[in-house]
Motif scaffolding. Structure first.
Motif, PDB file in Angstrom:
ATOM      1  N   GLN A   1       0.958  -1.414   0.569  1.00 53.20           N
ATOM      2  CA  GLN A   1      -0.300   0.229  -0.319  1.00 53.20           C
ATOM      3  C   GLN A   1       0.787   1.337  -0.231  1.00 53.20           C
ATOM      4  O   GLN A   1       1.903   0.705   0.362  1.00 53.20           O
TER       5      GLN A   1
ATOM      6  N   SER B   1       1.296   5.998   0.335  1.00 53.77           N
ATOM      7  CA  SER B   1       0.242   6.856   0.750  1.00 53.77           C
ATOM      8  C   SER B   1       0.965   8.183   0.334  1.00 53.77           C
ATOM      9  O   SER B   1       2.763   7.703   0.377  1.00 53.77           O
ATOM     10  N   TYR B   2       0.315   9.214   0.223  1.00 50.69           N
ATOM     11  CA  TYR B   2       1.161  10.229  -0.066  1.00 50.69           C
ATOM     12  C   TYR B   2       1.499  11.339   0.595  1.00 50.69           C
ATOM     13  O   TYR B   2       0.033  11.704   0.978  1.00 50.69           O
TER      14      TYR B   2
ATOM     15  N   GLN C   1       6.744   9.701   0.039  1.00 51.56           N
ATOM     16  CA  GLN C   1       5.888   8.481  -0.524  1.00 51.56           C
ATOM     17  C   GLN C   1       6.064   7.991   1.069  1.00 51.56           C
ATOM     18  O   GLN C   1       6.701   7.492   1.355  1.00 51.56           O
TER      19      GLN C   1
END
Length: 347
Positions: free
Chosen positions: A230, A232-233, A261
């Motif tokens: 997964q 995420s940003y 990131q």
């Protein structure tokens, strides 16, 4: 017969050891059985919509060669797959009043085929292992095709043009979906296709083939135990205006956004962080001719932005390198205007 070789590694500046495409054209098609016993004419064509009979023409059911002209037969009299027993008078009308319908012409004295392929060795992004075999359909540009994958060690693509028409007619003579037999190991999945439609996953599922004919299985133990990866940003700071200057003489304004990131899995403590720069070009940056030949944004991976003296410069340099690669792939350069100054009068 003539050959052609293209070095994609040099043209597209790809990061691999070998990437070449090759073609052999003008090869005489082996028609030994048809030369000895003659062609076996049958009726080919397609069905129409809303009661329309479609079109019919003649083809050799053994080798796939078509007469010249191929003919325009009366659909009501010649069903697809039937043995054609008519004459080969060419464009002479079959019957009075049937304007447009004519018999096929004579068989060609010889027929030529083409073979092509691509060999790639040392591509770090190619991690697929396995093979794939394709039998085309009546409308396929590549009649037969095959690919063999050995991960970073190399992969080979092969295809024929017009050679193998007899096999297409025997095995996949109806419809316009190519058939595929493949077994591939890629990204932790085992994928298989058993005589499945090449571009029709929805039709495979509609036929109840999803599990047995066209399916995949997760075999990566990390994904099974900890869950899928997964990303995420998180935005860092405010957007920044910058200018991308290209070696071709043009420059373009872009909007940059620094992001942090994070890569992890659904379960477990493991996390990996990296810096990226998302960019957008309000009017786009041209990479090839045409109205749609522009790129309006993407993302670029950066080094450690906390240590970099100027991450904006690194991002614009990466964008420029991406545009240069895209233009080289399409063999296109922008047309920059030439300024002409008037000469002073000498009177």
């Amino acid at each position: 017969m003539h050959a052609r070789v293209v070095n994609y590694r040099k043209r597209d500046q790809r990061h691999c050891l070998v990437d070449v495409g090759f073609w052999l054209r003008g090869i005489r098609r082996p028609l030994l059985l048809c030369r000895l016993r003659g062609h076996r004419p049958i009726v080919d064509g397609y069905g129409g919509l809303r009661g329309d009979w479609g079109r019919r023409w003649a083809i050799c059911g053994r080798c796939g060669v078509r007469p010249k002209p191929q003919g325009n037969l009366l659909p009501e009299s010649w069903p697809i797959g039937a043995r054609y027993t008519g004459d080969h008078a060419g464009p002479a009308l079959m019957a009075k009043g049937l304007t447009g319908y004519h018999a096929p012409g004579p068989w060609p004295a010889s027929s030529q085929l083409a073979l092509g392929g691509q060999l790639v060795v040392g591509d770090p992004h190619h991690k697929t292992w396995g093979f794939s075999l394709k039998v085309g359909n009546k409308g396929s540009e590549h009649t037969l095709a095959a690919s063999f994958h050995l991960g970073i060690f190399g992969h080979l693509y092969l295809h024929t043009e017009r050679f193998g028409s007899w096999l297409v007619h025997r095995l996949n003579g109806t419809g316009y979906q190519s058939k595929v037999i493949s077994l591939r190991l890629s990204h932790g999945h085992l994928w298989w296709q058993l005589w499945a439609d090449r571009d029709g996953a929805w039709s495979n599922r509609a036929r109840g083939w999803a599990k047995w004919h066209d399916h995949s299985l997760q075999i990566d133990p990390r994904t099974i135990l900890l869950g899928p990866k997964q990303y995420s940003y998180a935005d860092v700071g405010e957007p920044v205006m910058a200018t991308v200057r290209l070696p071709h003489g043009d420059q373009h304004d872009v909007v940059l956004q620094l992001q942090r990131q994070t890569l992890g899995r659904k379960r477990g403590w493991w996390r990996r962080q990296a810096w990226t720069a998302q960019w957008e070009a309000p009017v786009g940056i041209p990479t090839k001719p045409g109205r749609r030949g522009r790129i309006f944004g993407s993302g670029q991976t950066l080094t450690d932005a906390e240590r970099a003296a100027d991450w904006v410069t690194e991002a614009t340099d990466a964008i420029a390198a991406q545009i240069v690669r895209d233009r080289a792939r399409y063999d296109w350069l922008p047309h920059t205007p030439v300024l002409v100054t008037a000469e002073p009068d000498r009177d």
